[in-house]
Design a protein around this motif. Structure first.
Motif, PDB file in Angstrom:
ATOM      1  N   ARG A 172     -26.531 -32.773  17.180  1.00 60.13           N
ATOM      2  CA  ARG A 172     -27.079 -32.007  16.068  1.00 60.13           C
ATOM      3  C   ARG A 172     -28.600 -31.862  16.211  1.00 60.13           C
ATOM      4  O   ARG A 172     -29.295 -32.839  16.492  1.00 60.13           O
ATOM      5  CB  ARG A 172     -26.754 -32.769  14.779  1.00 60.13           C
ATOM      6  CG  ARG A 172     -27.100 -32.081  13.485  1.00 60.13           C
ATOM      7  CD  ARG A 172     -26.748 -33.019  12.341  1.00 60.13           C
ATOM      8  NE  ARG A 172     -25.318 -33.217  12.274  1.00 60.13           N
ATOM      9  CZ  ARG A 172     -24.499 -32.449  11.547  1.00 60.13           C
ATOM     10  NH1 ARG A 172     -24.985 -31.468  10.832  1.00 60.13           N
ATOM     11  NH2 ARG A 172     -23.209 -32.691  11.531  1.00 60.13           N
ATOM     12  N   ILE A 173     -29.106 -30.669  15.986  1.00 57.11           N
ATOM     13  CA  ILE A 173     -30.552 -30.432  15.938  1.00 57.11           C
ATOM     14  C   ILE A 173     -30.974 -30.479  14.480  1.00 57.11           C
ATOM     15  O   ILE A 173     -30.371 -29.813  13.642  1.00 57.11           O
ATOM     16  CB  ILE A 173     -30.925 -29.046  16.522  1.00 57.11           C
ATOM     17  CG1 ILE A 173     -30.352 -28.866  17.928  1.00 57.11           C
ATOM     18  CG2 ILE A 173     -32.418 -28.809  16.491  1.00 57.11           C
ATOM     19  CD1 ILE A 173     -30.890 -29.829  18.932  1.00 57.11           C
ATOM     20  N   THR A 174     -31.988 -31.272  14.175  1.00 63.05           N
ATOM     21  CA  THR A 174     -32.358 -31.491  12.783  1.00 63.05           C
ATOM     22  C   THR A 174     -33.687 -30.813  12.471  1.00 63.05           C
ATOM     23  O   THR A 174     -34.750 -31.398  12.697  1.00 63.05           O
ATOM     24  CB  THR A 174     -32.440 -33.010  12.493  1.00 63.05           C
ATOM     25  OG1 THR A 174     -31.214 -33.623  12.916  1.00 63.05           O
ATOM     26  CG2 THR A 174     -32.646 -33.271  11.022  1.00 63.05           C
ATOM     27  N   ASP A 175     -33.622 -29.567  11.957  1.00 63.50           N
ATOM     28  CA  ASP A 175     -34.869 -28.960  11.490  1.00 63.50           C
ATOM     29  C   ASP A 175     -35.138 -29.441  10.058  1.00 63.50           C
ATOM     30  O   ASP A 175     -34.381 -30.253   9.523  1.00 63.50           O
ATOM     31  CB  ASP A 175     -34.807 -27.426  11.603  1.00 63.50           C
ATOM     32  CG  ASP A 175     -33.660 -26.840  10.800  1.00 63.50           C
ATOM     33  OD1 ASP A 175     -33.068 -27.566   9.979  1.00 63.50           O
ATOM     34  OD2 ASP A 175     -33.335 -25.664  11.006  1.00 63.50           O
ATOM     35  N   GLU A 176     -36.209 -28.924   9.469  1.00 64.59           N
ATOM     36  CA  GLU A 176     -36.633 -29.453   8.166  1.00 64.59           C
ATOM     37  C   GLU A 176     -35.535 -29.314   7.107  1.00 64.59           C
ATOM     38  O   GLU A 176     -35.252 -30.261   6.362  1.00 64.59           O
ATOM     39  CB  GLU A 176     -37.907 -28.727   7.717  1.00 64.59           C
ATOM     40  CG  GLU A 176     -38.697 -29.511   6.691  1.00 64.59           C
ATOM     41  CD  GLU A 176     -40.045 -28.854   6.365  1.00 64.59           C
ATOM     42  OE1 GLU A 176     -40.484 -29.000   5.222  1.00 64.59           O
ATOM     43  OE2 GLU A 176     -40.618 -28.191   7.252  1.00 64.59           O
ATOM     44  N   LYS A 177     -34.896 -28.149   7.095  1.00 61.22           N
ATOM     45  CA  LYS A 177     -33.843 -27.897   6.104  1.00 61.22           C
ATOM     46  C   LYS A 177     -32.627 -28.804   6.353  1.00 61.22           C
ATOM     47  O   LYS A 177     -32.026 -29.318   5.416  1.00 61.22           O
ATOM     48  CB  LYS A 177     -33.383 -26.428   6.174  1.00 61.22           C
ATOM     49  CG  LYS A 177     -34.422 -25.444   5.697  1.00 61.22           C
ATOM     50  CD  LYS A 177     -34.319 -25.246   4.196  1.00 61.22           C
ATOM     51  CE  LYS A 177     -35.492 -24.433   3.676  1.00 61.22           C
ATOM     52  NZ  LYS A 177     -35.834 -24.783   2.289  1.00 61.22           N
ATOM     53  N   SER A 178     -32.288 -28.966   7.625  1.00 63.60           N
ATOM     54  CA  SER A 178     -31.139 -29.833   7.946  1.00 63.60           C
ATOM     55  C   SER A 178     -31.419 -31.276   7.558  1.00 63.60           C
ATOM     56  O   SER A 178     -30.534 -32.009   7.140  1.00 63.60           O
ATOM     57  CB  SER A 178     -30.826 -29.809   9.440  1.00 63.60           C
ATOM     58  OG  SER A 178     -30.691 -28.506   9.899  1.00 63.60           O
ATOM     59  N   VAL A 181     -35.047 -30.506  25.302  1.00 65.44           N
ATOM     60  CA  VAL A 181     -34.572 -30.124  23.966  1.00 65.44           C
ATOM     61  C   VAL A 181     -35.477 -30.757  22.918  1.00 65.44           C
ATOM     62  O   VAL A 181     -35.873 -31.920  23.059  1.00 65.44           O
ATOM     63  CB  VAL A 181     -33.121 -30.628  23.757  1.00 65.44           C
ATOM     64  CG1 VAL A 181     -32.611 -30.251  22.373  1.00 65.44           C
ATOM     65  CG2 VAL A 181     -32.195 -30.081  24.832  1.00 65.44           C
ATOM     66  N   ASP A 182     -35.820 -29.994  21.872  1.00 67.31           N
ATOM     67  CA  ASP A 182     -36.473 -30.594  20.710  1.00 67.31           C
ATOM     68  C   ASP A 182     -35.394 -30.831  19.661  1.00 67.31           C
ATOM     69  O   ASP A 182     -34.892 -29.887  19.058  1.00 67.31           O
ATOM     70  CB  ASP A 182     -37.560 -29.652  20.177  1.00 67.31           C
ATOM     71  CG  ASP A 182     -38.294 -30.273  18.996  1.00 67.31           C
ATOM     72  OD1 ASP A 182     -37.914 -31.371  18.549  1.00 67.31           O
ATOM     73  OD2 ASP A 182     -39.259 -29.654  18.508  1.00 67.31           O
ATOM     74  N   PHE A 183     -35.059 -32.109  19.479  1.00 61.66           N
ATOM     75  CA  PHE A 183     -34.000 -32.444  18.520  1.00 61.66           C
ATOM     76  C   PHE A 183     -34.477 -32.343  17.073  1.00 61.66           C
ATOM     77  O   PHE A 183     -33.713 -32.540  16.159  1.00 61.66           O
ATOM     78  CB  PHE A 183     -33.454 -33.847  18.803  1.00 61.66           C
ATOM     79  CG  PHE A 183     -32.550 -33.907  20.007  1.00 61.66           C
ATOM     80  CD1 PHE A 183     -31.232 -33.500  19.923  1.00 61.66           C
ATOM     81  CD2 PHE A 183     -33.026 -34.344  21.234  1.00 61.66           C
ATOM     82  CE1 PHE A 183     -30.393 -33.538  21.028  1.00 61.66           C
ATOM     83  CE2 PHE A 183     -32.193 -34.397  22.350  1.00 61.66           C
ATOM     84  CZ  PHE A 183     -30.875 -33.979  22.250  1.00 61.66           C
ATOM     85  N   GLY A 184     -35.770 -32.081  16.879  1.00 61.04           N
ATOM     86  CA  GLY A 184     -36.302 -31.977  15.520  1.00 61.04           C
ATOM     87  C   GLY A 184     -36.516 -33.353  14.923  1.00 61.04           C
ATOM     88  O   GLY A 184     -36.956 -34.277  15.621  1.00 61.04           O
ATOM     89  N   PHE A 185     -36.164 -33.495  13.645  1.00 60.43           N
ATOM     90  CA  PHE A 185     -36.415 -34.758  12.941  1.00 60.43           C
ATOM     91  C   PHE A 185     -35.329 -35.789  13.243  1.00 60.43           C
ATOM     92  O   PHE A 185     -34.648 -36.282  12.346  1.00 60.43           O
ATOM     93  CB  PHE A 185     -36.550 -34.513  11.444  1.00 60.43           C
ATOM     94  CG  PHE A 185     -37.760 -33.710  11.094  1.00 60.43           C
ATOM     95  CD1 PHE A 185     -39.023 -34.295  11.114  1.00 60.43           C
ATOM     96  CD2 PHE A 185     -37.665 -32.366  10.782  1.00 60.43           C
ATOM     97  CE1 PHE A 185     -40.161 -33.558  10.816  1.00 60.43           C
ATOM     98  CE2 PHE A 185     -38.785 -31.611  10.476  1.00 60.43           C
ATOM     99  CZ  PHE A 185     -40.032 -32.202  10.501  1.00 60.43           C
ATOM    100  N   VAL A 186     -35.200 -36.098  14.513  1.00 61.28           N
ATOM    101  CA  VAL A 186     -34.277 -37.144  14.943  1.00 61.28           C
ATOM    102  C   VAL A 186     -35.113 -38.347  15.348  1.00 61.28           C
ATOM    103  O   VAL A 186     -36.080 -38.216  16.100  1.00 61.28           O
ATOM    104  CB  VAL A 186     -33.412 -36.657  16.120  1.00 61.28           C
ATOM    105  CG1 VAL A 186     -32.672 -37.818  16.765  1.00 61.28           C
ATOM    106  CG2 VAL A 186     -32.419 -35.612  15.624  1.00 61.28           C
ATOM    107  N   GLY A 187     -34.752 -39.516  14.824  1.00 60.43           N
ATOM    108  CA  GLY A 187     -35.534 -40.716  15.083  1.00 60.43           C
ATOM    109  C   GLY A 187     -34.848 -41.643  16.067  1.00 60.43           C
ATOM    110  O   GLY A 187     -33.644 -41.875  15.966  1.00 60.43           O
ATOM    111  N   ASP A 188     -35.627 -42.164  17.012  1.00 59.74           N
ATOM    112  CA  ASP A 188     -35.143 -43.232  17.884  1.00 59.74           C
ATOM    113  C   ASP A 188     -35.663 -44.551  17.325  1.00 59.74           C
ATOM    114  O   ASP A 188     -36.859 -44.691  17.023  1.00 59.74           O
ATOM    115  CB  ASP A 188     -35.639 -43.008  19.325  1.00 59.74           C
ATOM    116  CG  ASP A 188     -34.920 -41.821  19.975  1.00 59.74           C
ATOM    117  OD1 ASP A 188     -33.742 -41.589  19.639  1.00 59.74           O
ATOM    118  OD2 ASP A 188     -35.540 -41.123  20.795  1.00 59.74           O
TER     119      ASP A 188
END
Lengths: 259, 259
Positions: free
Chosen positions: B63-69, B117-124
């Motif tokens: 899943r790619i997490t943009d701000e809305k997601s 890939v930019d996964f957006g707001f995904v945290g490691d």
């Protein structure tokens, strides 16, 4: 001597405003001693509900909570607003935990009985679990309550945030010297509703009767004032009503209510 | 001797199914000793996102997490699913607290660096605050984590729930004898993916290599198996993979993974 505890209710309007949102959380973080926040989120819930095609139903300015509206309240108050507050408070060094009344079994309620109006999944508070909240405070956590309660049988309810703040303050007053802050968009209770500089700095039971008699306390303030005196008659030491600046140290420009 | 701790990851598919949802919470409630739940909610988030006109963006099944997601993830995982789980667990007598990684500063993460890939707001995950979680357990609470972490500076992240479960299990293993349960829609790791009765009841490092060599561990299981061995190599005592029945006392029909 009892320890002090501040309960800060943050109004829905303040949460809408990005700058105000961060500032209030910074000021809350700086408050000394034990503290608890109670927040609304009604406006955001209405926005998201509208996007999902679910209109907020209101009767006499009170929200009717059907199943879909409850889902939105749980998502918005219990999720979006709660977690954004918590993440921001952590940035300010406050070890917050965002909670509904179901978490830690903190606030038990029953569905409001149907009389003329069926409010739907609206809960009237039966009991605040003061010991559970005390254990969280004692372990160094700062509880952040949204306007949700539960019946202990798996059902969540929408409950007015002002009421939750008053009930939590009352329940904690056995153990703590409790001050309840109602933080909203106005500087306090105003003598002239058109004039932001007409803050009445002190109200007690006697002056309250006078203000009522002269019609100075307007409709919107009546439930808030009712909550104030309800809290004060049940061991809460002091209630303060004002805008964000009320939490700034040394600011005298807000309303203090005592018995 | 160390106390025992069970970490139960509940998959998104199980949360969708109303009957399964209640049953798994009942079985979780009956588990003896200290326990923590980690839950997903991705399917529900996709549904609500679609209703709001926000499509889930996927690249290679991630899943790619943009701000809305992210907003939707916070509402659905952190709000709707979390609070429904907590309210239901309270009904079963488990004193649950629904948490994101921001609550109690429990799970710190950083934004996944952008490569192809930019996964957006995904945290490691950087760090699990084991002491904070320990204090909650010690005070008698059962933490229920959703798949959200934070950076300590006010930013929330979407983080894979399997990973969170492994990281929490590892962090708690200094203090506890930890068993990690991955609970999903299958009875365990299957020798024949078409045959639900072909559960491999025990996998260790050696047999895992063989299963890989023969292509028996399929694509979908690889990240899960990776998490299993990552946890086991970092002090977690045992990992169990299976469906809801795995939590039923005396049921032998699931996969146990050891080093």
């Amino acid at each position: 001597m009892k320890q002090t505890l501040s309960i800060v209710k943050v109004g829905s309007n303040l949460i809408e405003d990005d700058k105000g949102f961060v500032r209030i959380l910074e000021l809350f973080s700086k408050l000394p001693g034990n503290k608890i926040m109670v927040h609304g989120g009604g406006k955001k819930a209405t926005q998201i509900g509208n996007k999902l095609g679910i209109e907020a139903k209101m009767i006499n300015g009170r929200r009717i909570t059907d199943e879909k509206s409850l889902e939105i309240a749980v998502m918005v108050y219990g999720g979006l607003v709660s977690k954004q507050i918590v993440a921001q408070l952590q940035a300010f060094g406050t070890n917050a935990i965002g909670m509904s009344g179901a978490d830690a079994n903190a606030i038990l309620a029953h569905k409001r009985p149907v009389t003329k109006v069926d409010f739907g999944f609206v809960g009237d508070v039966d009991k605040v679990n003061a010991y559970g909240i005390f254990k969280l405070l004692q372990a160094g956590f700062t509880p952040i309550f949204c306007a949700l309660t539960h019946d202990g049988k798996g059902q969540l309810f929408n409950t007015n945030a002002d009421t939750i703040a008053a009930e939590v303050a009352i329940a904690m007053s056995d153990q703590f010297d409790t001050t309840l802050y109602y933080c909203f968009e106005k500087k306090g209770v105003l003598e002239d509703v058109e004039n932001e500089n007409s803050v009445i700095t002190h109200i007690n039971s006697k002056t309250y009767e006078e203000l009522l008699a002269y019609g100075i306390i307007s409709n919107g303030m009546l439930p808030k004032m009712h909550n104030c005196f309800y809290a004060l008659k049940n061991q809460v030491k002091k209630v303060c009503i004002g805008d964000i600046d009320m939490l700034e140290k040394g600011n005298p420009n807000f309303t203090t209510v005592t018995l």
